[in-house]
Structure formats: structure tokens, C-alpha cells
Design a protein around this motif. Sequence first.
Motif, short mmCIF file in Angstrom:
data_model
loop_
_atom_site.label_atom_id
_atom_site.label_comp_id
_atom_site.label_asym_id
_atom_site.label_seq_id
_atom_site.Cartn_x
_atom_site.Cartn_y
_atom_site.Cartn_z
N ALA A 33 -7.18 0.50 -18.37
CA ALA A 33 -7.47 0.90 -19.75
C ALA A 33 -8.26 2.20 -19.79
CB ALA A 33 -8.27 -0.21 -20.44
N GLY A 34 -7.84 3.08 -20.70
CA GLY A 34 -8.56 4.32 -20.93
C GLY A 34 -8.40 5.38 -19.87
N THR A 35 -7.54 5.15 -18.91
CA THR A 35 -7.31 6.14 -17.85
C THR A 35 -6.42 7.25 -18.39
OG1 THR A 35 -7.73 4.68 -16.00
CG2 THR A 35 -6.13 6.42 -15.62
N ASN A 36 -6.61 8.46 -17.86
CA ASN A 36 -5.73 9.56 -18.23
C ASN A 36 -5.33 10.36 -17.00
OD1 ASN A 36 -8.28 11.43 -18.53
ND2 ASN A 36 -8.50 9.87 -20.10
N VAL A 37 -4.07 10.84 -17.07
CA VAL A 37 -3.47 11.61 -15.99
C VAL A 37 -3.06 12.94 -16.61
CG1 VAL A 37 -1.68 11.69 -14.23
CG2 VAL A 37 -2.64 9.48 -14.92
N TRP A 38 -3.66 14.02 -16.14
CA TRP A 38 -3.54 15.32 -16.80
C TRP A 38 -2.39 16.16 -16.28
CZ3 TRP A 38 -6.02 16.15 -21.22
CH2 TRP A 38 -6.99 15.20 -21.57
N PHE A 39 -2.19 17.29 -16.89
CA PHE A 39 -1.05 18.17 -16.68
C PHE A 39 -0.84 18.50 -15.20
CE2 PHE A 39 -2.69 18.72 -20.92
CZ PHE A 39 -1.56 18.59 -21.69
N GLY A 40 0.38 18.29 -14.75
CA GLY A 40 0.77 18.62 -13.39
C GLY A 40 0.34 17.62 -12.33
N ALA A 41 -0.42 16.61 -12.69
CA ALA A 41 -0.86 15.62 -11.70
C ALA A 41 0.30 14.70 -11.33
CB ALA A 41 -2.03 14.81 -12.25
N VAL A 42 0.24 14.16 -10.13
CA VAL A 42 1.26 13.23 -9.64
C VAL A 42 0.56 11.99 -9.09
CG1 VAL A 42 3.10 12.85 -7.95
CG2 VAL A 42 2.85 15.10 -9.04
N VAL A 43 1.00 10.82 -9.56
CA VAL A 43 0.54 9.54 -9.02
C VAL A 43 1.80 8.81 -8.57
CG1 VAL A 43 -0.74 7.42 -9.45
CG2 VAL A 43 -1.36 9.53 -10.69
N ARG A 44 1.97 8.71 -7.26
CA ARG A 44 3.25 8.22 -6.73
C ARG A 44 3.05 6.97 -5.89
NH1 ARG A 44 6.49 10.39 -2.30
NH2 ARG A 44 5.02 12.11 -2.13
N GLY A 45 3.60 5.86 -6.40
CA GLY A 45 3.56 4.58 -5.70
C GLY A 45 4.94 4.19 -5.24
N ILE A 58 -7.57 11.59 -13.86
CA ILE A 58 -6.92 12.28 -12.75
C ILE A 58 -6.53 13.64 -13.31
CG2 ILE A 58 -4.97 12.24 -11.15
CD1 ILE A 58 -5.11 9.10 -11.50
N GLN A 59 -7.29 14.64 -12.93
CA GLN A 59 -7.19 15.94 -13.58
C GLN A 59 -6.01 16.76 -13.09
OE1 GLN A 59 -11.10 17.73 -13.34
NE2 GLN A 59 -11.99 16.17 -14.66
N ASP A 60 -5.81 17.88 -13.78
CA ASP A 60 -4.64 18.74 -13.59
C ASP A 60 -4.35 19.02 -12.12
OD1 ASP A 60 -4.55 20.13 -16.65
OD2 ASP A 60 -6.49 19.43 -15.93
N ASN A 61 -3.08 18.82 -11.76
CA ASN A 61 -2.53 19.14 -10.44
C ASN A 61 -3.07 18.29 -9.29
OD1 ASN A 61 -0.80 21.21 -11.46
ND2 ASN A 61 -2.63 22.48 -11.67
N ALA A 62 -3.78 17.22 -9.58
CA ALA A 62 -4.21 16.31 -8.52
C ALA A 62 -3.01 15.51 -8.02
CB ALA A 62 -5.30 15.36 -9.04
N THR A 63 -3.09 15.06 -6.79
CA THR A 63 -2.03 14.25 -6.19
C THR A 63 -2.64 12.97 -5.64
OG1 THR A 63 -0.81 16.24 -5.54
CG2 THR A 63 -0.24 14.19 -4.40
N ILE A 64 -2.05 11.85 -6.06
CA ILE A 64 -2.46 10.54 -5.57
C ILE A 64 -1.24 9.92 -4.92
CG2 ILE A 64 -3.51 8.32 -6.14
CD1 ILE A 64 -5.21 10.77 -7.03
N HIS A 65 -1.34 9.57 -3.64
CA HIS A 65 -0.21 8.97 -2.92
C HIS A 65 -0.77 7.93 -1.97
CE1 HIS A 65 3.62 9.21 -0.36
NE2 HIS A 65 3.92 8.64 -1.50
N THR A 66 0.09 7.32 -1.21
CA THR A 66 -0.28 6.23 -0.33
C THR A 66 0.58 6.26 0.93
OG1 THR A 66 -0.64 3.85 -0.30
CG2 THR A 66 1.29 4.63 -1.50
N MET A 67 0.26 5.40 1.87
CA MET A 67 1.07 5.27 3.08
C MET A 67 1.71 3.89 3.06
SD MET A 67 -1.64 7.23 5.56
CE MET A 67 -0.92 6.78 7.11
N SER A 68 2.72 3.70 3.88
CA SER A 68 3.48 2.45 3.83
C SER A 68 2.66 1.23 4.20
CB SER A 68 4.72 2.55 4.71
OG SER A 68 4.34 2.75 6.07
N ASP A 69 1.61 1.40 4.99
CA ASP A 69 0.85 0.24 5.44
C ASP A 69 -0.48 0.05 4.71
OD1 ASP A 69 -0.39 2.46 6.55
OD2 ASP A 69 -0.80 1.48 8.47
#
Length: 173
Positions: A33-45, A58-69
Motif C-alpha cells: 500500500a502507498g508504494t510508488n514506482v517512478w519514471f524509468g524504474a524497473v521492478v522485475r520478478g 522506487i525513484q526514477d531509473n532505479a532497477t530492482i531484480h532478483t536471482m533464481s535462488d
Amino acid sequence: MAVYPYKDINPDLADDVFVAPTASVVGDVKLGAGTNVWFGAVVRGDVNKVVVGKHTNIQDNATIHTMSDSPTEIGDHVTIGHNAVVHCSKVGNNCLIGMGSVLIGYSEIGDNCVIGANSFIPQHKKIPSGSLVYGNPAKLVRALRDDELEALKASTENYYKLGQVYAEIMGNK
């Protein structure tokens, strides 16, 4: 909003989440709730899940990713600064990950921390709660003061309000 499934897994977004039109949220992602993902950011699951708590930005152009394990987990009231990269890490509650910072492979940030701009948190590094760290590689500078801790939460509340204004302007509300 650029919200996409991956292999039939759709992102799970709380009702008052703001995702900018040029941001991408893909696959097994949960935004609180209340989270925001800004311009150009990527959150990839795609190869594992990403879980983001409430009132996090998650501000502009940030990248959030993960690994398989290992999933990526980001707590409540967190600011991920412009151009930051959080890759397969755990970030506690009430933290600031400074602009341009990079957190990699299994690193863990405790609650109530500030990671200074352009800092590098190496693989498996654990930052204790209440810390101010910066550098490449990041080093502990000192404990955060109470006023700094309060400012962290106030900042995320301001971003929540800003995200709601943008959502209304852009017809996402």
C-alpha cells in the motif's frame, strides 16, 4: 501503467500504488500500500519474486531484480534513490538507498539505515540496523541520530502524497 505478467504471473499491486507510465513492473512482484514506482524504474520478478512493503518509493531509473535462488525483499518506508540498483538483496524498514548505489548478491541492509549516494554494497555484506554507510566498497560511518531516522519516514510519506497527486493527474486513481 506498464505492468506486465511473466509466465502467467501478474504483479500484485495494492489499490493506492502509483506506477509511472514509463516504469515497468513485471511478473512475480508484490507492491504494498502507498508504494510508488517512478519514471524509468524497473521492478522485475521473472526468475524469482520481488516483495516491496508499504509507503516505499522506487525513484526514477532505479532497477530492482532478483536471482533464481533468492528473492529481493524491500521493507516499509524505504526510499530507493534515482538510478540505484537493488539486485537480490534484503532491505529493512525505514531505509534510504542513495542515488546511484548498488546492492548485489545476498546483501542485507538492516532497519533504519542510510546507504549514501553512489555506494557499493558487495555480495553477502550485512549492514547492521541504525547505520550510516557510504563508499565503494561501503563502510560504516556512524549510527544514525533520532532526527535522521524521523526524516527518513517523513520523506517516504511525502513521496506517497506526491505519488497520489501524479496518479490523479494521470488518471490512475
